[in-house]
Structure formats: structure tokens, C-alpha cells
Design an enzyme around this catalytic site. Structure first.
Site, PDB file in Angstrom:
ATOM      1  N   GLY A  37       0.821  -1.216   0.000  1.00 41.68           N
ATOM      2  CA  GLY A  37       0.000   0.000   0.000  1.00 41.68           C
ATOM      3  C   GLY A  37       0.849   1.256   0.000  1.00 41.68           C
ATOM      4  N   GLU A  60      11.158   2.940   5.852  1.00 49.63           N
ATOM      5  CA  GLU A  60      11.013   1.490   6.009  1.00 49.63           C
ATOM      6  C   GLU A  60      12.138   0.999   6.912  1.00 49.63           C
ATOM      7  OE1 GLU A  60       8.729  -1.032   4.963  1.00 49.63           O
ATOM      8  OE2 GLU A  60      10.088  -2.107   6.312  1.00 49.63           O
ATOM      9  N   CYS A  76       4.235  -8.796   1.691  1.00 46.49           N
ATOM     10  CA  CYS A  76       3.935  -9.571   0.479  1.00 46.49           C
ATOM     11  C   CYS A  76       5.215 -10.036  -0.210  1.00 46.49           C
ATOM     12  CB  CYS A  76       3.071  -8.734  -0.467  1.00 46.49           C
ATOM     13  SG  CYS A  76       2.675  -9.613  -1.979  1.00 46.49           S
ATOM     14  N   CYS A 115       2.973 -13.255   0.247  1.00 49.51           N
ATOM     15  CA  CYS A 115       2.500 -13.822  -1.018  1.00 49.51           C
ATOM     16  C   CYS A 115       3.610 -14.380  -1.918  1.00 49.51           C
ATOM     17  CB  CYS A 115       1.749 -12.776  -1.841  1.00 49.51           C
ATOM     18  SG  CYS A 115       1.134 -11.362  -0.953  1.00 49.51           S
ATOM     19  N   LYS A 165       5.739 -17.272  -0.379  1.00 48.03           N
ATOM     20  CA  LYS A 165       4.771 -18.343  -0.131  1.00 48.03           C
ATOM     21  C   LYS A 165       4.465 -19.077  -1.435  1.00 48.03           C
ATOM     22  CE  LYS A 165       0.834 -17.856  -0.913  1.00 48.03           C
ATOM     23  NZ  LYS A 165      -0.123 -17.119  -0.143  1.00 48.03           N
ATOM     24  N   ALA A 199      10.225   4.524  11.801  1.00 42.48           N
ATOM     25  CA  ALA A 199       9.632   5.859  11.927  1.00 42.48           C
ATOM     26  C   ALA A 199       8.700   5.911  13.129  1.00 42.48           C
ATOM     27  CB  ALA A 199       8.869   6.201  10.659  1.00 42.48           C
ATOM     28  N   GLY A 246      -6.500 -22.353  11.552  1.00 40.41           N
ATOM     29  CA  GLY A 246      -7.149 -22.829  10.337  1.00 40.41           C
ATOM     30  C   GLY A 246      -7.540 -21.703   9.407  1.00 40.41           C
ATOM     31  N   TYR A 305      -5.961 -18.766   6.314  1.00 34.05           N
ATOM     32  CA  TYR A 305      -5.183 -18.836   5.068  1.00 34.05           C
ATOM     33  C   TYR A 305      -3.781 -19.417   5.315  1.00 34.05           C
ATOM     34  CZ  TYR A 305      -8.110 -15.360   2.512  1.00 34.05           C
ATOM     35  OH  TYR A 305      -9.106 -14.688   1.861  1.00 34.05           O
ATOM     36  N   GLU A 327      -2.232 -22.989   3.971  1.00 42.98           N
ATOM     37  CA  GLU A 327      -1.218 -22.871   2.909  1.00 42.98           C
ATOM     38  C   GLU A 327       0.091 -23.542   3.339  1.00 42.98           C
ATOM     39  OE1 GLU A 327      -1.098 -18.682   1.917  1.00 42.98           O
ATOM     40  OE2 GLU A 327      -2.802 -18.863   0.561  1.00 42.98           O
ATOM     41  N   GLY A 343      -3.392 -15.787  13.214  1.00 40.15           N
ATOM     42  CA  GLY A 343      -3.825 -14.433  12.892  1.00 40.15           C
ATOM     43  C   GLY A 343      -2.682 -13.431  12.968  1.00 40.15           C
ATOM     44  N   ASP A 363      -3.203  -3.439   5.792  1.00 41.81           N
ATOM     45  CA  ASP A 363      -3.399  -4.334   6.939  1.00 41.81           C
ATOM     46  C   ASP A 363      -3.422  -3.602   8.282  1.00 41.81           C
ATOM     47  OD1 ASP A 363      -3.200  -6.203   4.955  1.00 41.81           O
ATOM     48  OD2 ASP A 363      -1.587  -7.363   5.879  1.00 41.81           O
ATOM     49  N   THR A 403      -3.151  -8.014  -0.314  1.00 44.42           N
ATOM     50  CA  THR A 403      -2.252  -7.102  -1.024  1.00 44.42           C
ATOM     51  C   THR A 403      -2.958  -6.216  -2.059  1.00 44.42           C
ATOM     52  OG1 THR A 403      -0.308  -8.438  -0.643  1.00 44.42           O
ATOM     53  CG2 THR A 403      -0.288  -7.114  -2.641  1.00 44.42           C
ATOM     54  N   ALA A 406      -7.947 -16.017  -2.945  1.00 46.67           N
ATOM     55  CA  ALA A 406      -7.533 -17.404  -3.153  1.00 46.67           C
ATOM     56  C   ALA A 406      -6.766 -17.884  -1.943  1.00 46.67           C
ATOM     57  CB  ALA A 406      -6.645 -17.510  -4.392  1.00 46.67           C
ATOM     58  N   HIS A 408     -12.950 -26.134 -24.558  1.00 47.71           N
ATOM     59  CA  HIS A 408     -12.908 -27.572 -24.341  1.00 47.71           C
ATOM     60  C   HIS A 408     -11.559 -28.139 -24.752  1.00 47.71           C
ATOM     61  CE1 HIS A 408     -14.756 -31.409 -23.602  1.00 47.71           C
ATOM     62  NE2 HIS A 408     -14.281 -31.859 -24.750  1.00 47.71           N
ATOM     63  N   GLU A 467     -14.483 -24.782 -18.123  1.00 47.74           N
ATOM     64  CA  GLU A 467     -15.726 -24.770 -18.919  1.00 47.74           C
ATOM     65  C   GLU A 467     -16.915 -25.242 -18.088  1.00 47.74           C
ATOM     66  OE1 GLU A 467     -16.153 -27.588 -22.199  1.00 47.74           O
ATOM     67  OE2 GLU A 467     -14.566 -28.819 -21.334  1.00 47.74           O
TER      68      GLU A 467
HETATM   69  P1  NDP Z   1      -6.655 -15.794   9.771  1.00 43.49           P
HETATM   70  O1  NDP Z   1      -7.308 -14.747  10.565  1.00 43.49           O
HETATM   71  O2  NDP Z   1      -7.072 -16.036   8.378  1.00 43.49           O
HETATM   72  O3  NDP Z   1      -6.733 -17.178  10.552  1.00 43.49           O
HETATM   73  C1  NDP Z   1      -6.344 -17.296  11.877  1.00 43.49           C
HETATM   74  C2  NDP Z   1      -6.689 -18.696  12.342  1.00 43.49           C
HETATM   75  O4  NDP Z   1      -6.197 -18.904  13.660  1.00 43.49           O
HETATM   76  C3  NDP Z   1      -8.194 -18.945  12.406  1.00 43.49           C
HETATM   77  O5  NDP Z   1      -8.427 -20.271  12.060  1.00 43.49           O
HETATM   78  C4  NDP Z   1      -8.517 -18.678  13.873  1.00 43.49           C
HETATM   79  O6  NDP Z   1      -9.623 -19.384  14.326  1.00 43.49           O
HETATM   80  C5  NDP Z   1      -7.279 -19.219  14.537  1.00 43.49           C
HETATM   81  N1  NDP Z   1      -6.981 -18.599  15.818  1.00 43.49           N
HETATM   82  C6  NDP Z   1      -6.983 -17.285  16.132  1.00 43.49           C
HETATM   83  N2  NDP Z   1      -6.613 -17.094  17.404  1.00 43.49           N
HETATM   84  C7  NDP Z   1      -6.367 -18.311  17.916  1.00 43.49           C
HETATM   85  C8  NDP Z   1      -5.955 -18.770  19.192  1.00 43.49           C
HETATM   86  N3  NDP Z   1      -5.702 -17.934  20.179  1.00 43.49           N
HETATM   87  N4  NDP Z   1      -5.815 -20.106  19.370  1.00 43.49           N
HETATM   88  C9  NDP Z   1      -6.073 -20.969  18.368  1.00 43.49           C
HETATM   89  N5  NDP Z   1      -6.455 -20.588  17.137  1.00 43.49           N
HETATM   90  C10 NDP Z   1      -6.606 -19.274  16.910  1.00 43.49           C
HETATM   91  O7  NDP Z   1      -5.117 -15.445   9.885  1.00 43.49           O
HETATM   92  P2  NDP Z   1      -3.855 -15.893   9.087  1.00 43.49           P
HETATM   93  O8  NDP Z   1      -2.751 -15.686  10.054  1.00 43.49           O
HETATM   94  O9  NDP Z   1      -4.015 -17.226   8.456  1.00 43.49           O
HETATM   95  O10 NDP Z   1      -3.780 -14.814   7.928  1.00 43.49           O
HETATM   96  C11 NDP Z   1      -3.927 -13.419   8.209  1.00 43.49           C
HETATM   97  C12 NDP Z   1      -4.549 -12.716   7.049  1.00 43.49           C
HETATM   98  O11 NDP Z   1      -3.591 -12.559   6.016  1.00 43.49           O
HETATM   99  C13 NDP Z   1      -5.704 -13.475   6.380  1.00 43.49           C
HETATM  100  O12 NDP Z   1      -6.923 -13.275   7.012  1.00 43.49           O
HETATM  101  C14 NDP Z   1      -5.681 -12.920   4.989  1.00 43.49           C
HETATM  102  O13 NDP Z   1      -6.446 -11.749   4.954  1.00 43.49           O
HETATM  103  C15 NDP Z   1      -4.217 -12.611   4.763  1.00 43.49           C
HETATM  104  N6  NDP Z   1      -3.592 -13.662   3.934  1.00 43.49           N
HETATM  105  C16 NDP Z   1      -4.005 -13.828   2.662  1.00 43.49           C
HETATM  106  C17 NDP Z   1      -3.459 -14.804   1.874  1.00 43.49           C
HETATM  107  C18 NDP Z   1      -3.941 -14.980   0.476  1.00 43.49           C
HETATM  108  O14 NDP Z   1      -4.533 -14.062  -0.067  1.00 43.49           O
HETATM  109  N7  NDP Z   1      -3.741 -16.142  -0.129  1.00 43.49           N
HETATM  110  C19 NDP Z   1      -2.410 -15.695   2.370  1.00 43.49           C
HETATM  111  C20 NDP Z   1      -2.074 -15.456   3.728  1.00 43.49           C
HETATM  112  C21 NDP Z   1      -2.636 -14.475   4.472  1.00 43.49           C
HETATM  113  P3  NDP Z   1     -11.135 -18.840  14.170  1.00 43.49           P
HETATM  114  O15 NDP Z   1     -11.496 -18.993  12.732  1.00 43.49           O
HETATM  115  O16 NDP Z   1     -11.911 -19.750  15.050  1.00 43.49           O
HETATM  116  O17 NDP Z   1     -11.125 -17.424  14.622  1.00 43.49           O
END
Ligand code: NDP
Length: 466
Positions: free
Chosen positions: A17, A36, A44, A49, A52, A116, A177, A179, A183, A263, A304, A312, A342, A437, A442
Site C-alpha cells: 500500500g 522502512e 507480500c 504472497c 509463499k 519511523a 485454520g 489462510y 497454505e 492471525g 493491513d 495485497t 484465493a 474444451h 468450462e
Molecule cells: P486468519 O485470521 O485467516 O486465521 C487465523 C486462524 O487462527 C483462524 O483459524 C482462527 O480461528 C485461529 N486462531 C486465532 N486465534 C487463535 C488462538 N488464540 N488459538 C487458536 N487458534 C486461533 O489469519 P492468518 O494468520 O491465516 O492470515 C492473516 C490474514 O492474512 C488473512 O486473514 C488474509 O487476509 C491474509 N492472507 C491472505 C493470503 C492470500 O490471499 N492467499 C495468504 C495469507 C494471508 P477462528 O477462525 O476460530 O477465529
């Protein structure tokens, strides 16, 4: 733009950004600086990204080698060299850091290296230096968050470290669970680690379409990733050369690495926001209005650090729109509807628009079309993997309001369909589009059979409910 300040625009953070906003503003003639404290390109380019996806490509070869046999190839024993992959990845990232530097310098942006901190609404300190600016942009991104449990900090890693591990762990437990969790499960599994993925809820990828979540869980489990739902880590301890993860369901998992993908939090610590009158919410995210303006009139934030849609392309679009607004005499906002996304899991997910669950909650009538099939490639490879495609249609006007896919090339395919959805395409438009095809894509223009409507809960008889 002839202010008495050192700069017209001071951007904090050279990620997606910040860099876009700085370049566009400079292109309009503004005197721009960007600070920076790490590497140009932000998350990213450095720990997100780009690396990854390079690791996802690497992991995919494992399947490709296996699949080749059905096509007549004999492939001898294969061996993966993690250190070489990481070294090559690092070289590519350094190249991109240089590309970013040249882009900024070419646009006439001053690069300030260091962390900064806002001193007041018009002054930024970087090390011993102070810079004044008419307008300031906070684009500092996010940072992985570790849960507050014993052993997480001492023994756990996050995605930041995963990109720089010296050795591939023989076993890894990934917690989370979202992204990043799914991944990295695909990456480590493909490269040869034994992977367990733990998620506290009943099914990972909360917020994604239920069928998509189920389809991915099935494929990941089939491929050999151990999925541990309804459990999470409560404590991690070191035991000799390995780690013991004590889980909430009582089991103790012996592993070589525990990666927390639980997260990310906005990167606002130590930024001096209070001194400048910039307020943050409970999660530490910078509060902004619809025009990216913070609670300080001349300070803005995108990406973010605002903890809205952490993608991104969204940060880039926001940074660009802001520069157009502030310096290009073209006030505009971006469209947050139908943002495609994705998950680069193995197999990947591509998705845009409403999930079936969201559509049923918000629309009067919904038609669902799904197709689950074995891709042509796997007729000879012998792989059992299935592709899932799904369209969600608003029954009132026939508009396609959601497209979802799990399967090879899903991100590539969904990008094109996102254009159709942004343009307001109806199911009839999909139907009159000729297929290519033989492709998997398709299928999106040949789905004819509506899924039967779900039986409303109050019509479910006691017998049927049993
Ligand atoms: P997410 O917020 O997507 O997922 C966090 C996961 O951790 C969730 O399953 C959440 O569970 C779980 N969680 C959160 N806190 C705890 C805890 N204290 N104990 C156990 N489990 C916990 O975060 P990510 O870190 O995976 O990614 C961050 C962000 O980055 C994404 O939301 C996305 O926007 C971006 N990103 C995008 C990508 C792409 O475009 N391909 C790739 C990677 C990142 P619950 O669901 O129950 O809250």
C-alpha cells in the site's frame, strides 16, 4: 504543493500500500518520502504472497512426480534440498527488493531507512532525524500474533520464521485454520514433512463456503495431512531434541516444530500514534473513515494496519485511490464488493462473492449449482483428487452472486469470473458463454442442474431429523 514542510507526503511503511501510494503521489509532483525499517516491499514481497507461492510451487512437484507415472514417465528417486530452495527464494526476494528501490527512486521518492515514529501530527522521527510533512500515510501492515500460552514464544515459530528455517522439520504441528495455516500445511506436506494441522473449531477456513471447506478438508486428509479439528495447543514444551504440544483434548503431540498461524495484528506498537492524535481500536488497528483519514485530519492509513481486508491488492488499490484523491485532483474510493481471493492450499481455493450461507441469510431466494468431478489429468495419473465448482445465484434477478472453486488453477480461473461478477453477469450470461474444451473452467459455463432447495428446518419431521 508548495508547503513549508520537508515533504508533502510522508509514507510510513514501504509495503504494497505504501509503495503504490508514494509512487503515484510523486507522479503527481508531490515531494514524497517513504520510511522502512526492514526490507522494501513489505510482507507480500518478503514474508508473504511472493515467497509463499514460490514454496507452493516447490511443494507441488511432489504430486507432479507421482502423477507423471500414469503418463508413461519413469522418475527415479527424488530428493528435495530445502536449503537450496530457501537460498534461491532469498535471491529472488533480493532482486524484488532492488526492483522496489528502483521503482521508488525512479519516481523521485526519497527512501528513509529506519523505524519511523510520529512526534506530532506533522513530524516524523527516524533515528536521530526529524522530518516534517503536510500529509502522512500509515501503511505499516501487520505482524503474526502468537497466542498467549506457555511455550509459544520460546518454542513456536510463525510464518516469518518458516520462510527462513535452516532445515525442513521432519514433523510440524501447525496451529490455526486460516489462510496461512492451510497454505503452510500444503507446503510442508509437499516437501516431505509430516504435518498435523490443528484448528479450534469443527472445520477450518471459517467464513468460506461450507462445501469449499469440506472439499478442501477431504482432499488434504486424503493427501496425508493430519487434520485435528476441535482442538488447539495449550502448552508447548521442549523435550530433548523435539517439542511436546499439549492439546486441549488431552493428547500430547511430539513434533519437531510448532508453527502458529493464529492471525496477524496491526503493526502499530511504538508508532507514536497517540502523540499525533491517531486513535486505534481494541485490536490496535488504526481507525479510519471512508476516505482513509484517521482521527488526525492530515494523517491517513491504508492496508493491513487498518485490519479490514488484509489482502495485497486491496492495500495497493487503497494506496492508489488515496494518492489520486490527495494529489491527483481525483477524489475516489475503491469498491469493496466482490473482492476475489484465493487460498494457495494444495489443492487451491478460488472464491469471489457470497458464500451459499451468506446468500441464504441475505437474499430472498437462492439457486445453487455445484459440480464435483475428477479432472481429466487424473484419469491417467490415477490420483483420486476431485475438483469442486459452485455458483450461487440470486433467484430474483438471476445474477451470479458467488463463484467458488477448489481444484487446480482455481485462483487463475476465479480471477476471470470475478470480472464477470463485477460486471453484474447473470446465470443466463454464463450459460450463453461458450466453453473452452477440454478445460475444467468450462464447467462454470455448463452447469445446468440446480441443487434441490434445502428443507426448511421447521418442515423437517421428527422422523427425518433422526
Ligand atoms: P486468519 O485470521 O485467516 O486465521 C487465523 C486462524 O487462527 C483462524 O483459524 C482462527 O480461528 C485461529 N486462531 C486465532 N486465534 C487463535 C488462538 N488464540 N488459538 C487458536 N487458534 C486461533 O489469519 P492468518 O494468520 O491465516 O492470515 C492473516 C490474514 O492474512 C488473512 O486473514 C488474509 O487476509 C491474509 N492472507 C491472505 C493470503 C492470500 O490471499 N492467499 C495468504 C495469507 C494471508 P477462528 O477462525 O476460530 O477465529
Amino acid at each position: 504543493m508548495t508547503s513549508s514542510y520537508d515533504f508533502d507526503y510522508f509514507v510510513i511503511g514501504a509495503g504494497s500500500g505504501g509503495v503504490r501510494s508514494a509512487r503515484i503521489a510523486a507522479g503527481y509532483g508531490a515531494r514524497v518520502a517513504v520510511a522502512e525499517d526492514r526490507h522494501l516491499g513489505g510482507t507480500c514481497v518478503n514474508v508473504g504472497c511472493v515467497p509463499k507461492n514460490l514454496l507452493v510451487y516447490a511443494a507441488h512437484f511432489a504430486q507432479d512426480f507421482e502423477d507423471a507415472a500414469g503418463f508413461g514417465w519413469s522418475i527415479g528417486p527424488t530428493r528435495h534440498d530445502w536449503a537450496r530452495l530457501i537460498a534461491n527464494k532469498n535471491t529472488e526476494i533480493q532482486r524484488l527488493n532492488g526492483v522496489y528501490r528502483r521503482l521508488l527512486e525512479g519516481a523521485g521518492v526519497t527512501i528513509v531507512e529506519g523505524r519511523a515514529r510520529l512526534v506530532d501530527a506533522h513530524t516524523v522521527a527516524v533515528g536521530e532525524e526529524r522530518y516534517t510533512a503536510d500529509k502522512i500515510l500509515i501503511a505499516t501492515g501487520g505482524w503474526p500474533e502468537l497466542p498467549d500460552i506457555p511455550g509459544a514464544r520460546e518454542h513456536g515459530i510463525t510464518s516469518n520464521e518458516a520462510f527462513y528455517l535452516e532445515r525442513l522439520p521432519g514433523r510440524i504441528l501447525i496451529v490455526g485454520g486460516g489462510y496461512i495455516g492451510v497454505e503452510f500445511a500444503g507446503i510442508f506436506h509437499g516437501l516431505g514433512s509430516r504435518v498435523s494441522l490443528s484448528y479450534r473449531g469443527p472445520l477450518f477456513l471459517r467464513g468460506f463456503d461450507q462445501d469449499v471447506r469440506e472439499a478442501l478438508a477431504e482432499e488434504m486428509a486424503r493427501s496425508g495431512v493430519e487434520l485435528l479439528f476441535k482442538t488447539t495447543v495449550e502448552r508447548v514444551e521442549k523435550a530433548g531434541d523435539c517439542l511436546l504440544a499439549h492439546m486441549s483434548d488431552g493428547q500430547v503431540i511430539e513434533t519437531d516444530a510448532v508453527m502458529f498461524a493464529t492471525g496477524r495484528k496491526p503493526n502499530t506498537d511504538g508508532l507514536g500514534l497517540e502523540e499525533a492524535g491517531v486513535r486505534v481500536d481494541a485490536a490496535g488497528a488504526v481507525i479510519i473513515d471512508e476516505d482513509y483519514r484517521t482521527t488526525a485530519a492530515n494523517i491517513y492509513a491504508v492496508g493491513d494496519v487498518t485490519n479490514r481486508i488484509a489482502l495485497t491488492p486491496v492495500a495497493i488499490a487503497e494506496g492508489h485511490a488515496l494518492a489520486d484523491t490527495l494529489f491527483g485532483n481525483n477524489p475516489r474510493r475503491i469498491d469493496y464488493e466482490n473482492i476475489p481471493t484465493a487460498v494457495f492450499s494444495l489443492p487451491p481455493i478460488g472464491t469471489v462473492g457470497l458464500t451459499e450461507e451468506e446468500a441464504r441469510r441475505t437474499l430472498a431466494g437462492v439457486d445453487i449449482y455445484t459440480s464435483s468431478f475428477r479432472p481429466m489429468r487424473h484419469t491417467l495419473s490415477g490420483r483420486q483428487e476431485k475438483t469442486l465448482m459452485k455458483l450461487v445465484v440470486d433467484r430474483a434477478d438471476g445474477r451470479v452472486v458467488g463463484c467458488h472453486m477448489v481444484g487446480p488453477d482455481a485462483p487463475e480461473i476465479i480471477q476471470g469470473l470475478a470480472v464477470a461478477m463485477v460486471a453484474g453477469a447473470t446465470k443466463a450470461d454464463f450459460d450463453r458463454t461458450m466453453g473452452i474444451h477440454p478445460t475444467a473452467a468450462e464447467e462454470f459455463v455448463t452447469m445446468r442442474t440446480k441443487a434441490p432447495d434445502p428443507v426448511p428446518q421447521d418442515e423437517v419431521t421428527d422422523e427425518a431429523a433422526q
